[in-house]
Design a protein around this motif. Structure first.
Motif, PDB file in Angstrom:
ATOM      1  N   TYR A 101       0.829  -1.211   0.000  1.00 35.19           N
ATOM      2  CA  TYR A 101       0.000   0.000   0.000  1.00 35.19           C
ATOM      3  C   TYR A 101       0.863   1.261   0.000  1.00 35.19           C
ATOM      4  O   TYR A 101       0.520   2.253  -0.650  1.00 35.19           O
ATOM      5  N   ALA A 102       1.993   1.214   0.708  1.00 36.07           N
ATOM      6  CA  ALA A 102       2.868   2.398   0.767  1.00 36.07           C
ATOM      7  C   ALA A 102       3.358   2.792  -0.630  1.00 36.07           C
ATOM      8  O   ALA A 102       3.651   3.959  -0.875  1.00 36.07           O
ATOM      9  N   GLN A 103       3.437   1.811  -1.530  1.00 35.43           N
ATOM     10  CA  GLN A 103       3.931   2.109  -2.884  1.00 35.43           C
ATOM     11  C   GLN A 103       2.824   2.512  -3.850  1.00 35.43           C
ATOM     12  O   GLN A 103       3.107   3.054  -4.920  1.00 35.43           O
ATOM     13  N   ILE A 104       1.584   2.210  -3.533  1.00 30.33           N
ATOM     14  CA  ILE A 104       0.517   2.487  -4.504  1.00 30.33           C
ATOM     15  C   ILE A 104      -0.485   3.537  -4.010  1.00 30.33           C
ATOM     16  O   ILE A 104      -1.269   4.056  -4.799  1.00 30.33           O
ATOM     17  N   ARG A 105      -0.416   3.881  -2.716  1.00 29.75           N
ATOM     18  CA  ARG A 105      -1.406   4.817  -2.153  1.00 29.75           C
ATOM     19  C   ARG A 105      -1.440   6.133  -2.924  1.00 29.75           C
ATOM     20  O   ARG A 105      -2.508   6.631  -3.289  1.00 29.75           O
ATOM     21  N   HIS A 106      -0.259   6.687  -3.231  1.00 25.67           N
ATOM     22  CA  HIS A 106      -0.238   7.988  -3.919  1.00 25.67           C
ATOM     23  C   HIS A 106      -0.831   7.873  -5.328  1.00 25.67           C
ATOM     24  O   HIS A 106      -1.418   8.818  -5.841  1.00 25.67           O
ATOM     25  N   LEU A 107      -0.722   6.704  -5.927  1.00 21.66           N
ATOM     26  CA  LEU A 107      -1.289   6.508  -7.272  1.00 21.66           C
ATOM     27  C   LEU A 107      -2.816   6.420  -7.201  1.00 21.66           C
ATOM     28  O   LEU A 107      -3.519   6.938  -8.070  1.00 21.66           O
ATOM     29  N   VAL A 108      -3.301   5.767  -6.158  1.00 22.57           N
ATOM     30  CA  VAL A 108      -4.753   5.698  -5.963  1.00 22.57           C
ATOM     31  C   VAL A 108      -5.296   7.117  -5.770  1.00 22.57           C
ATOM     32  O   VAL A 108      -6.255   7.527  -6.417  1.00 22.57           O
ATOM     33  N   LEU A 109      -4.634   7.910  -4.902  1.00 20.73           N
ATOM     34  CA  LEU A 109      -5.110   9.282  -4.632  1.00 20.73           C
ATOM     35  C   LEU A 109      -4.985  10.157  -5.879  1.00 20.73           C
ATOM     36  O   LEU A 109      -5.836  11.007  -6.142  1.00 20.73           O
ATOM     37  N   GLN A 110      -3.924   9.914  -6.666  1.00 18.89           N
ATOM     38  CA  GLN A 110      -3.713  10.686  -7.899  1.00 18.89           C
ATOM     39  C   GLN A 110      -4.871  10.506  -8.881  1.00 18.89           C
ATOM     40  O   GLN A 110      -5.199  11.429  -9.630  1.00 18.89           O
ATOM     41  N   SER A 111      -5.500   9.332  -8.879  1.00 18.37           N
ATOM     42  CA  SER A 111      -6.602   9.096  -9.814  1.00 18.37           C
ATOM     43  C   SER A 111      -7.741  10.082  -9.565  1.00 18.37           C
ATOM     44  O   SER A 111      -8.503  10.416 -10.470  1.00 18.37           O
ATOM     45  N   GLY A 112      -7.810  10.597  -8.322  1.00 17.47           N
ATOM     46  CA  GLY A 112      -8.856  11.557  -7.968  1.00 17.47           C
ATOM     47  C   GLY A 112      -8.728  12.870  -8.712  1.00 17.47           C
ATOM     48  O   GLY A 112      -9.717  13.589  -8.890  1.00 17.47           O
ATOM     49  N   THR A 168      -7.042 -17.341  -2.448  1.00 11.95           N
ATOM     50  CA  THR A 168      -7.413 -16.367  -1.403  1.00 11.95           C
ATOM     51  C   THR A 168      -6.688 -15.036  -1.564  1.00 11.95           C
ATOM     52  O   THR A 168      -5.485 -15.007  -1.822  1.00 11.95           O
ATOM     53  N   VAL A 169      -7.454 -13.969  -1.384  1.00 15.19           N
ATOM     54  CA  VAL A 169      -6.912 -12.604  -1.398  1.00 15.19           C
ATOM     55  C   VAL A 169      -6.905 -12.098   0.044  1.00 15.19           C
ATOM     56  O   VAL A 169      -7.941 -12.168   0.721  1.00 15.19           O
ATOM     57  N   TYR A 170      -5.772 -11.619   0.504  1.00 16.01           N
ATOM     58  CA  TYR A 170      -5.636 -11.106   1.877  1.00 16.01           C
ATOM     59  C   TYR A 170      -5.489  -9.595   1.854  1.00 16.01           C
ATOM     60  O   TYR A 170      -4.850  -9.044   0.952  1.00 16.01           O
ATOM     61  N   CYS A 171      -6.039  -8.951   2.877  1.00 18.81           N
ATOM     62  CA  CYS A 171      -5.807  -7.521   3.080  1.00 18.81           C
ATOM     63  C   CYS A 171      -5.418  -7.334   4.547  1.00 18.81           C
ATOM     64  O   CYS A 171      -6.149  -7.775   5.442  1.00 18.81           O
ATOM     65  N   VAL A 172      -4.272  -6.725   4.765  1.00 21.13           N
ATOM     66  CA  VAL A 172      -3.753  -6.576   6.124  1.00 21.13           C
ATOM     67  C   VAL A 172      -4.475  -5.414   6.808  1.00 21.13           C
ATOM     68  O   VAL A 172      -4.570  -4.325   6.240  1.00 21.13           O
ATOM     69  N   VAL A 173      -4.981  -5.663   8.010  1.00 24.52           N
ATOM     70  CA  VAL A 173      -5.655  -4.608   8.758  1.00 24.52           C
ATOM     71  C   VAL A 173      -4.686  -3.988   9.770  1.00 24.52           C
ATOM     72  O   VAL A 173      -4.531  -2.777   9.838  1.00 24.52           O
ATOM     73  N   VAL A 182      -2.014  -5.839   0.214  1.00 23.45           N
ATOM     74  CA  VAL A 182      -2.884  -6.897  -0.312  1.00 23.45           C
ATOM     75  C   VAL A 182      -1.983  -7.967  -0.905  1.00 23.45           C
ATOM     76  O   VAL A 182      -1.019  -7.644  -1.595  1.00 23.45           O
ATOM     77  N   PHE A 183      -2.256  -9.233  -0.597  1.00 21.64           N
ATOM     78  CA  PHE A 183      -1.520 -10.301  -1.272  1.00 21.64           C
ATOM     79  C   PHE A 183      -2.456 -11.435  -1.645  1.00 21.64           C
ATOM     80  O   PHE A 183      -3.561 -11.549  -1.115  1.00 21.64           O
ATOM     81  N   VAL A 184      -2.008 -12.234  -2.613  1.00 23.22           N
ATOM     82  CA  VAL A 184      -2.878 -13.289  -3.143  1.00 23.22           C
ATOM     83  C   VAL A 184      -2.171 -14.639  -3.081  1.00 23.22           C
ATOM     84  O   VAL A 184      -0.980 -14.736  -3.389  1.00 23.22           O
ATOM     85  N   VAL A 185      -2.919 -15.643  -2.657  1.00 27.71           N
ATOM     86  CA  VAL A 185      -2.413 -17.018  -2.574  1.00 27.71           C
ATOM     87  C   VAL A 185      -3.191 -17.856  -3.584  1.00 27.71           C
ATOM     88  O   VAL A 185      -4.384 -18.091  -3.411  1.00 27.71           O
ATOM     89  N   PRO A 186      -2.534 -18.305  -4.669  1.00 29.09           N
ATOM     90  CA  PRO A 186      -3.252 -19.106  -5.676  1.00 29.09           C
ATOM     91  C   PRO A 186      -3.679 -20.466  -5.118  1.00 29.09           C
ATOM     92  O   PRO A 186      -3.171 -20.911  -4.094  1.00 29.09           O
ATOM     93  N   SER A 187      -4.597 -21.086  -5.843  1.00 31.45           N
ATOM     94  CA  SER A 187      -5.063 -22.422  -5.481  1.00 31.45           C
ATOM     95  C   SER A 187      -3.880 -23.373  -5.289  1.00 31.45           C
ATOM     96  O   SER A 187      -2.951 -23.418  -6.088  1.00 31.45           O
ATOM     97  N   TRP A 188      -3.948 -24.121  -4.210  1.00 31.12           N
ATOM     98  CA  TRP A 188      -3.046 -25.225  -3.892  1.00 31.12           C
ATOM     99  C   TRP A 188      -1.611 -24.788  -3.571  1.00 31.12           C
ATOM    100  O   TRP A 188      -0.741 -25.626  -3.360  1.00 31.12           O
TER     101      TRP A 188
END
Ligand code: 1HN
Length: 348
Positions: free
Chosen positions: A48-59, A284-289, A309-315
């Motif tokens: 999130y630290a690397q993408i937060r500014h990009l998310v806000l920039q879309s605004g 499974t998709v994880y989001c750290v709280v 956010v991280f993703v764990v593929p099947s198996w």
């Protein structure tokens, strides 16, 4: 006959049968029936630290109104161009600025929101609005009208970001996608905030309520309640060597999943937790709280901190370590696999 002639003869034959829309099974049998899942989706993390500014920039680039939904899709690098996180599930980070409305619509895809930051937004589902607060898990079941909004700056509005999880790839695969826009930007509010939680969220149900629908009658699962449950269980000594303290969100009326295609979970890992290895056929998709730690997925290792956010593929084998007390939200296609008797789990 030399091996080469045989290959040439086969190639010529394959060319001939292709003209009749035929293909030889024996060339693809092993791929079609693998000994174990071979997902194209790969393990990946979004810091999130690397993408937060990009998310806000879309605004600053597009309004919520023009975008309809101003979202950056988290696309699995193993599924390029597919707008997918896993073969069945989608993930995206949605931004809503103060005073904005994301207009009302409905679709057959089921959606969840997991609030990442900001406290001033609301969402409306089937005539009821609910506040969105960090850590809250909110559902938009299939074919329910939904619109989102945010307070104005004067009212205390701040940019709000949440993680969207939808069953878009699954519904696309089934060719079952239908959608329509509401005639106005926002749907009429017909019930006061908290109404469905009062009816269904306290281990009680309306006296003549019948389960007629596979989706949960409560659409907001506040973080406060989930966090309190995990904390209490931890203090009572609950401690699974694979999961820490892990609960699944439930449809309070049926005991089933909140929505028929997506399962959701929240777990607590105490500081110093070194989890055992687990795998399952749901992806499974994880989001750290809260908290920091490390996740090992197959041969890969990622550190995590809040909002990653991280993703764990099947198996894929997965193992979680926590450096500080950590809380993880996750969602998967487990109900689909379970319904089709395709769910396999291994706790090593
Ligand atoms: C959608 O309706 C929302 O309602 C978010 O917030 C993301 C992605 C694809 C299709 C519909 C929303 C979506 C979406």
């Amino acid at each position: 006959m030399t091996a080469n002639t045989q290959l040439e003869q086969r190639a010529a034959y394959y060319g001939q049968i292709a003209q009749q829309k035929l293909a030889p099974l024996w060339e693809s049998l092993h791929n079609l029936v693998p000994k174990q899942p071979k997902p194209q989706a790969v393990a990946a993390v979004w810091k999130y630290a690397q993408i937060r500014h990009l998310v806000l920039q879309s605004g600053a680039l597009i309004s919520a109104e023009e975008a309809v939904r101003r979202v950056l899709i988290l696309e699995n690098p193993g599924l390029p161009g597919k707008s997918s996180m896993t073969p069945n599930l989608y993930a995206g980070l949605q931004l809503i600025l103060p005073g904005e409305i994301a207009p009302s619509h409905r679709h057959t895809q089921s959606a969840l929101r997991f609030i990442v930051e900001g406290e001033s937004a609301w969402t409306a589902v089937n005539g009821e609005r609910t506040a969105m607060r960090p850590g809250d898990f909110i559902i938009t079941p299939s074919w329910t009208w939904h619109d989102h909004g945010n307070l104005t700056v004067e009212e205390g509005g701040v940019p709000v970001v949440w993680l969207d999880g939808l069953d878009i790839p699954l519904v696309a695969h089934l060719d079952a996608g239908l959608a329509e826009n509401f005639s106005k930007a926002t749907q009429p509010v017909t019930r006061p905030e908290g109404d469905s939680f009062a009816r269904y969220g306290h281990n009680m149900l309306p006296v003549r309520y019948k389960v007629e629908d596979p989706t949960s009658p409560i659409f907001s699962y506040p973080y406060e309640r989930s966090r309190e449950a995990l904390d209490r269980l931890y203090r009572n000594g609950e401690h699974d060597k694979w999961d820490g303290v892990k609960l699944r969100y439930a449809n309070p009326a049926s005991g089933g999943y909140p929505m028929p295609t997506i399962a959701t979970f929240m777990q607590f890992l105490p500081a110093g937790f070194r989890g055992r290895t687990y795998r399952s056929t749901d992806a499974t998709v994880y989001c750290v709280v809260e908290g920091r730690g490390t996740v090992h997925i197959g041969e890969q290792t990622f550190t995590f901190e809040p909002h990653d956010v991280f993703v764990v593929p099947s198996w894929a084998q997965v193992r979680l370590d926590a450096d500080s007390d950590a809380v993880l939200f996750s969602y998967s296609d487990r109900p689909v696999l379970a319904a089709l008797n395709l769910l396999r789990e291994e706790r090593v």
